[in-house]
Scaffold this motif. Structure first.
Motif, PDB file in Angstrom:
ATOM      1  N   GLN A  51       0.819  -1.210   0.000  1.00 17.42           N
ATOM      2  CA  GLN A  51       0.000   0.000   0.000  1.00 17.42           C
ATOM      3  C   GLN A  51       0.851   1.257   0.000  1.00 17.42           C
ATOM      4  O   GLN A  51       0.513   2.257  -0.611  1.00 17.42           O
ATOM      5  CB  GLN A  51      -0.917   0.020   1.226  1.00 17.42           C
ATOM      6  N   PHE A  52       1.963   1.207   0.713  1.00 25.99           N
ATOM      7  CA  PHE A  52       2.768   2.396   0.925  1.00 25.99           C
ATOM      8  C   PHE A  52       3.975   2.424  -0.003  1.00 25.99           C
ATOM      9  O   PHE A  52       4.643   1.408  -0.193  1.00 25.99           O
ATOM     10  CB  PHE A  52       3.287   2.424   2.371  1.00 25.99           C
ATOM     11  N   SER A  53       4.262   3.593  -0.561  1.00 28.34           N
ATOM     12  CA  SER A  53       5.571   3.806  -1.166  1.00 28.34           C
ATOM     13  C   SER A  53       6.564   4.015  -0.020  1.00 28.34           C
ATOM     14  O   SER A  53       6.179   4.179   1.141  1.00 28.34           O
ATOM     15  CB  SER A  53       5.542   5.042  -2.064  1.00 28.34           C
ATOM     16  N   THR A  54       7.833   4.030  -0.339  1.00 26.61           N
ATOM     17  CA  THR A  54       8.840   4.232   0.702  1.00 26.61           C
ATOM     18  C   THR A  54       8.656   5.577   1.371  1.00 26.61           C
ATOM     19  O   THR A  54       8.747   5.699   2.601  1.00 26.61           O
ATOM     20  CB  THR A  54      10.254   4.121   0.108  1.00 26.61           C
ATOM     21  N   ASN A  55       8.379   6.611   0.589  1.00 20.94           N
ATOM     22  CA  ASN A  55       8.175   7.943   1.169  1.00 20.94           C
ATOM     23  C   ASN A  55       6.931   7.974   2.056  1.00 20.94           C
ATOM     24  O   ASN A  55       6.904   8.682   3.074  1.00 20.94           O
ATOM     25  CB  ASN A  55       8.071   8.992   0.064  1.00 20.94           C
ATOM     26  N   ASP A  56       5.905   7.201   1.671  1.00 19.16           N
ATOM     27  CA  ASP A  56       4.709   7.108   2.522  1.00 19.16           C
ATOM     28  C   ASP A  56       5.080   6.520   3.885  1.00 19.16           C
ATOM     29  O   ASP A  56       4.567   6.949   4.918  1.00 19.16           O
ATOM     30  CB  ASP A  56       3.650   6.222   1.862  1.00 19.16           C
ATOM     31  N   TRP A  57       5.946   5.516   3.853  1.00 29.21           N
ATOM     32  CA  TRP A  57       6.382   4.900   5.105  1.00 29.21           C
ATOM     33  C   TRP A  57       7.096   5.918   5.989  1.00 29.21           C
ATOM     34  O   TRP A  57       6.831   6.013   7.193  1.00 29.21           O
ATOM     35  CB  TRP A  57       7.313   3.712   4.822  1.00 29.21           C
ATOM     36  N   LEU A  58       7.995   6.677   5.402  1.00 26.81           N
ATOM     37  CA  LEU A  58       8.723   7.683   6.186  1.00 26.81           C
ATOM     38  C   LEU A  58       7.762   8.711   6.765  1.00 26.81           C
ATOM     39  O   LEU A  58       7.919   9.150   7.920  1.00 26.81           O
ATOM     40  CB  LEU A  58       9.777   8.361   5.305  1.00 26.81           C
TER      41      LEU A  58
ATOM     42  N   ILE B 219      13.357  -7.717   7.498  1.00 28.91           N
ATOM     43  CA  ILE B 219      14.458  -7.435   6.574  1.00 28.91           C
ATOM     44  C   ILE B 219      13.930  -6.730   5.327  1.00 28.91           C
ATOM     45  O   ILE B 219      14.554  -5.795   4.813  1.00 28.91           O
ATOM     46  CB  ILE B 219      15.195  -8.742   6.215  1.00 28.91           C
ATOM     47  N   LYS B 220      12.768  -7.149   4.840  1.00 29.95           N
ATOM     48  CA  LYS B 220      12.163  -6.496   3.677  1.00 29.95           C
ATOM     49  C   LYS B 220      11.848  -5.034   3.989  1.00 29.95           C
ATOM     50  O   LYS B 220      12.116  -4.135   3.167  1.00 29.95           O
ATOM     51  CB  LYS B 220      10.892  -7.232   3.267  1.00 29.95           C
ATOM     52  N   LEU B 221      11.299  -4.780   5.171  1.00 30.19           N
ATOM     53  CA  LEU B 221      10.986  -3.411   5.569  1.00 30.19           C
ATOM     54  C   LEU B 221      12.264  -2.584   5.723  1.00 30.19           C
ATOM     55  O   LEU B 221      12.323  -1.423   5.287  1.00 30.19           O
ATOM     56  CB  LEU B 221      10.201  -3.416   6.884  1.00 30.19           C
ATOM     57  N   MET B 222      13.292  -3.169   6.329  1.00 28.44           N
ATOM     58  CA  MET B 222      14.561  -2.466   6.500  1.00 28.44           C
ATOM     59  C   MET B 222      15.154  -2.076   5.151  1.00 28.44           C
ATOM     60  O   MET B 222      15.621  -0.946   4.965  1.00 28.44           O
ATOM     61  CB  MET B 222      15.543  -3.349   7.278  1.00 28.44           C
TER      62      MET B 222
ATOM     63  N   THR C 234      13.573  -1.624   2.343  1.00 29.03           N
ATOM     64  CA  THR C 234      12.717  -0.613   1.728  1.00 29.03           C
ATOM     65  C   THR C 234      13.048   0.775   2.257  1.00 29.03           C
ATOM     66  O   THR C 234      13.212   1.732   1.488  1.00 29.03           O
ATOM     67  CB  THR C 234      11.232  -0.937   1.989  1.00 29.03           C
ATOM     68  N   LEU C 235      13.160   0.903   3.575  1.00 29.97           N
ATOM     69  CA  LEU C 235      13.418   2.205   4.186  1.00 29.97           C
ATOM     70  C   LEU C 235      14.837   2.693   3.916  1.00 29.97           C
ATOM     71  O   LEU C 235      15.068   3.900   3.724  1.00 29.97           O
ATOM     72  CB  LEU C 235      13.168   2.121   5.696  1.00 29.97           C
ATOM     73  N   ARG C 236      15.781   1.787   3.889  1.00 30.07           N
ATOM     74  CA  ARG C 236      17.182   2.183   3.715  1.00 30.07           C
ATOM     75  C   ARG C 236      17.446   2.768   2.326  1.00 30.07           C
ATOM     76  O   ARG C 236      18.385   3.551   2.143  1.00 30.07           O
ATOM     77  CB  ARG C 236      18.080   0.976   3.967  1.00 30.07           C
ATOM     78  N   LYS C 237      16.621   2.408   1.343  1.00 30.88           N
ATOM     79  CA  LYS C 237      16.829   2.911  -0.014  1.00 30.88           C
ATOM     80  C   LYS C 237      16.744   4.436  -0.083  1.00 30.88           C
ATOM     81  O   LYS C 237      17.437   5.071  -0.876  1.00 30.88           O
ATOM     82  CB  LYS C 237      15.801   2.295  -0.966  1.00 30.88           C
ATOM     83  N   VAL C 238      15.875   5.029   0.734  1.00 32.12           N
ATOM     84  CA  VAL C 238      15.700   6.489   0.676  1.00 32.12           C
ATOM     85  C   VAL C 238      16.314   7.200   1.873  1.00 32.12           C
ATOM     86  O   VAL C 238      16.500   8.411   1.847  1.00 32.12           O
ATOM     87  CB  VAL C 238      14.206   6.866   0.580  1.00 32.12           C
ATOM     88  N   ASP C 239      16.642   6.443   2.924  1.00 30.17           N
ATOM     89  CA  ASP C 239      17.239   7.074   4.104  1.00 30.17           C
ATOM     90  C   ASP C 239      18.259   6.115   4.729  1.00 30.17           C
ATOM     91  O   ASP C 239      17.937   5.360   5.649  1.00 30.17           O
ATOM     92  CB  ASP C 239      16.156   7.438   5.122  1.00 30.17           C
ATOM     93  N   PRO C 240      19.493   6.121   4.230  1.00 28.19           N
ATOM     94  CA  PRO C 240      20.512   5.188   4.726  1.00 28.19           C
ATOM     95  C   PRO C 240      20.815   5.336   6.217  1.00 28.19           C
ATOM     96  O   PRO C 240      21.334   4.402   6.829  1.00 28.19           O
ATOM     97  CB  PRO C 240      21.745   5.542   3.886  1.00 28.19           C
ATOM     98  N   LYS C 241      20.482   6.483   6.785  1.00 27.26           N
ATOM     99  CA  LYS C 241      20.800   6.720   8.193  1.00 27.26           C
ATOM    100  C   LYS C 241      19.598   6.529   9.120  1.00 27.26           C
ATOM    101  O   LYS C 241      19.650   6.887  10.298  1.00 27.26           O
ATOM    102  CB  LYS C 241      21.350   8.132   8.374  1.00 27.26           C
TER     103      LYS C 241
END
Length: 354
Positions: free
Chosen positions: A242-249, A269-272, A274-281
């Motif tokens: 449902q969510f894009s990565t930016n939606d998750w953030l 791990i899948k969620l990690m 997904t989030l790391r792609k746009v925010d490595p920190k």
């Protein structure tokens, strides 16, 4: 020169000939492992293997503490195979049930056979009954597969279920203590100072497994004991689709979420990723805990804090329950353990730049 046959096979063939020719009669006791080892000048391991082969062929039976005896020909041969059914036998994310099943089966003089669910569904209950002494079953979706399992019960096939519970089936179950696991994971985050803790499960519009509900109730209990309010109800959770990565953030920021308890390691791990792609920190301010302690949990970045299940122990216990006569509809819950790694850090308030 022709290669000589293995020594155990020599013992096996000679004893088999004595049984089939009637030299050894029904219920007559065979020489012990030690006696055979001395008679054939071999190790006890070799003589034991010969007897195990005879037993697997239904030619002899064993009595604990008494020895080996010739199987009467007018009695049905005892099936010595136990069937372990896994949704995807080669998927390491399922956990190593097979080694526990195999070891315990061998100790009881049975052979463990592993089969995928699709192949298993092609067998009739009659075929299962004729070819296997019992079934240890790990469902992918117990509610969808319950009818098939119940048919086995009606056919008087001994069945033990792994991981998931459905009391209406009245069958033995071996599972991890998922409720305690949810508590342990959440308590760990609370002790690190986190308050806005999300419980995340990938629903995909299906009923969640009983194990996930148990983990969720453990999460709720831990929060309640510390008078902390859950971020959202389980039914209102977003999904990765449902969510894009930016939606998750945006979701995490709007709810001020600083920690997540995830239903299992694979989803974590899948969620990690997904989030790391746009925010490595992001892992400097977000902690995450999974369940299962699969091999990939220690190899991902950051290494995943997780609640470990004793998969091997569950397989061993399942064999023990399966071979009890009669099989009792009990639920055995094995203890779990928190494995702390780099994905959980103490809560750090976000400082506002001037």
């Amino acid at each position: 020169m022709p290669k000589s046959e293995p020594r155990y096979l020599t013992i096996y063939n000679q004893l088999k000939n004595q049984i089939t020719s009637g030299t050894l009669t029904a219920n007559e006791q065979l020489p012990t492992e030690l006696q055979l080892a001395k008679a054939y000048n071999v190790s006890r391991i070799t003589s034991k293997r010969a007897l195990t082969e005879l037993e697997s062929q239904g030619l002899i039976y064993r009595k604990q503490g008494s020895g080996s005896f010739v199987q009467p020909t007018d009695q049905p041969k005892t099936n010595k195979q136990l069937l372990l059914v896994l949704p995807f036998p080669t998927d390491a994310g399922l956990g190593d049930y097979a080694s526990g099943v195999s070891l315990a089966a061998s100790e009881h003089h049975y052979q463990a056979v592993t089969m995928d669910s699709a192949s298993f569904f092609n067998l009739s209950a009659k075929e299962v009954h004729e070819n296997y002494a019992g079934v240890i079953y790990l469902p992918q979706d117990l509610y969808q597969e319950a009818e098939r399992i119940y048919q086995l019960k009606l056919a008087q096939v001994p069945v033990v279920i792994l991981d998931k519970t459905l009391p209406a089936l009245e069958l033995p179950v071996v599972t991890a203590d998922n409720f305690s696991g949810g508590q342990i994971a959440t308590d760990h985050l609370l002790q690190l100072g986190h308050q806005q803790i999300l419980f995340y499960a990938q629903r995909n519009n299906t009923v969640l497994p009983s194990s996930v509900y148990e983990r969720y109730f453990g999460y709720l209990t831990a929060l309640n004991q510390q008078h902390v309010t859950p971020v959202t109800a389980l039914a209102d959770l977003p999904t990765l689709n449902q969510f894009s990565t930016n939606d998750w953030l945006t979701y995490l920021a709007d709810h001020q979420i600083t920690a997540i308890v995830v239903e299992n390691d694979l989803t974590a791990i899948k969620l990690m990723n997904t989030l790391r792609k746009v925010d490595p920190k992001i892992w400097q301010r977000l902690s995450i805990v999974g369940f299962d302690n699969i091999q990939a949990a220690s190899l991902t970045y950051p290494s995943l804090t997780t609640v470990a299940q004793d998969f091997k122990g569950m397989g061993t216990k399942a064999v023990s329950l399966l071979l009890k006569t009669p099989v009792q509809p009990t639920t055995v819950r094995l203890p779990v353990q928190l494995i702390q790694r780099d994905s959980t850090q103490p809560f750090q308030p976000i400082s506002k730049e001037k």
